[in-house]
Design an enzyme around this catalytic site. Structure first.
Site: not given
Length: 440
Positions: A60, A62, A94, A179, A233, A305, A309
């Protein structure tokens, strides 16, 4: 006999227990667990004093590629993973543009071949428009499964209603990942809060009931359709109880963050660098329930996860600050530290970070040290003490919520299909990653 790689003198964690063994890898696969003293190889690693684990998987992440290179790319994210002892990652859809159609699946497969430092799988994002095609898309090479954002997303990736979720569950047969937060409650409770309030309000807005309602609804639809689901999660005591009673229908993921940090103290200490979805809970009972579920077998998978950013964005006031933490590089050191603290065994760690992802997602040739499986190895020094620091982080985001945390247990080697990618904190071979194959 000649091998491409021999790993000698390590303490190996097999499905049947720990044992001292010498492992031989040939043509990217494990060829022997009983290499003799006279056998030779192009490369030999002396693993004396080390534990030899099947390649650990972070199912998991991103990696923000395409669309957000200031936070992460496929190349930097897989480099970070390799430095942290991870041999394979499953990347979320995403991105910008999203991974929701054949054009983007084709692009991403090629991008993996061109840039990835470890093996990569990708989720196909469910939308209302592509729902009829999901049965076809889930069979594409490199696709680990369908991902549904039933809460906490934007644009066409959001499917929050029962009718839409049921339609997804009726399109295809592989396990669907969710999710699970109830979007209707999230919208209702959003009116109670204002930007600039304390960061711990994040856990009050996205309260336990949001997650519980979401999981109850999705589980009911799984029973109705007969389609297996994977709840990502999981973070509340009530969900662990519910999912433990419904093992026929659902598997369970827990994040290292929910096992390591708890509110409200983490919000006071970290500010925006503690903001993620679902949130780090303010009630200790949820933290304790996660560990209880991990110990008694209700948890199938532990992941990071990883959702980076830029640091500047995470320093913004609450509600302006985006949700998501870095994690792919730090999950293994943190979990090894938990092992050394006696919170779980090394065998159980391997179960939830290698065998577990393989079983949940239908991965036939990864997840265990056995002849015929991919030569994926994570070498760890269980006695090595290190302090995690921001300057060790390979992500362009350049920060970790665990900056300054000292851990015992450290990854010292990452081997992907017999190719040594990381050794002693250095990337020694790059761009060996390939899309991962799954059972149909």
């Amino acid at each position: 006999m000649h091998f491409d790689l021999i790993i000698r003198n390590g303490r190996c964690v097999f499905p049947w227990g720990e044992a001292q063994a010498d492992i031989g890898i040939r043509d990217q696969r494990i060829a022997s667990l009983s290499v003799s003293a006279s056998d030779e190889a192009d490369r030999v690693i002396d693993a004396t004093g080390l534990h030899v684990l099947p390649g650990l998987i972070d199912s998991h992440v991103h990696l923000r590629d395409p669309g957000k290179p200031e936070a992460e790319t496929l190349e930097t994210g897989t480099r970070a993973a390799a430095l942290g002892g991870i041999t394979a990652v499953f990347d979320m859809p995403n991105t910008n543009p999203t991974i929701t159609n054949r054009k983007m699946l084709d692009w991403k497969r090629q991008h993996i071949v061109e840039t990835a430092n470890i093996d990569v799988a990708m989720y196909i994002g469910a939308t209302r428009e592509n729902t009829p095609l999901l049965a076809e898309f889930e069979q594409e090479e490199g696709v680990c499964g369908v991902k549904v954002f039933a809460g906490s997303s934007t644009g066409d990736l959001m499917i929050e209603d029962d009718e839409g979720i049921e339609a997804v569950l009726r399109s295809g047969h592989r396990r669907v990942s969710f999710h699970s937060e109830d979007e209707y409650r999230l919208r209702e409770r959003r009116k109670l809060f204002e930007p600039g309030q304390p960061y711990h309000c994040h856990a009050e807005w996205r309260d336990a009931e949001c997650a519980i309602r979401g999981t109850q609804r999705i589980l009911a639809l799984s029973r109705k359709t007969g389609r297996p689901i994977h709840i990502l999660h999981v973070s509340t005591e009530e969900e662990f109880i519910l999912l433990g009673e419904n093992r026929r229908h659902a598997t369970v993921e827990v994040l290292v963050n929910h096992l390591t940090n708890e509110g409200p103290g983490c919000y006071e200490r970290l500010g925006g660098k503690a903001v993620m979805n679902p949130p780090l809970r303010n009630e200790r009972r949820h933290f304790e329930a996660g560990w209880a579920a991990l110990r008694d077998g209700r948890v199938d998978v532990v992941s990071s996860d990883h959702a980076p950013h830029p640091k500047e964005a995470k320093e913004l006031p609450w509600l302006e600050c985006p949700s998501g933490l870095t994690g792919v590089q730090t999950i293994v050191p943190l979990m090894l530290d938990h092992v050394n603290a006696g919170r779980l065994s090394l065998t159980r760690l391997v179960d939830v970070m290698a065998a577990g992802p393989a079983r949940v997602y239908g991965l036939p040739n990864k997840g265990r040290l056995a002849v015929g499986f991919d030569g994926d190895i994570t070498l760890v020094d269980m006695k090595k003490q290190r302090t995690i620091t921001n300057d060790w982080i390979a992500s362009p985001a350049g920060w970790t919520p665990y900056d300054g945390k000292t851990v015992t247990g450290w990854p010292v080697g990452t081997i992907v299909r017999g190719q040594v990618v990381m050794q002693d904190d250095e990337i020694v071979t790059s761009n060996v990653g390939r899309p991962i194959s799954f059972q149909p």
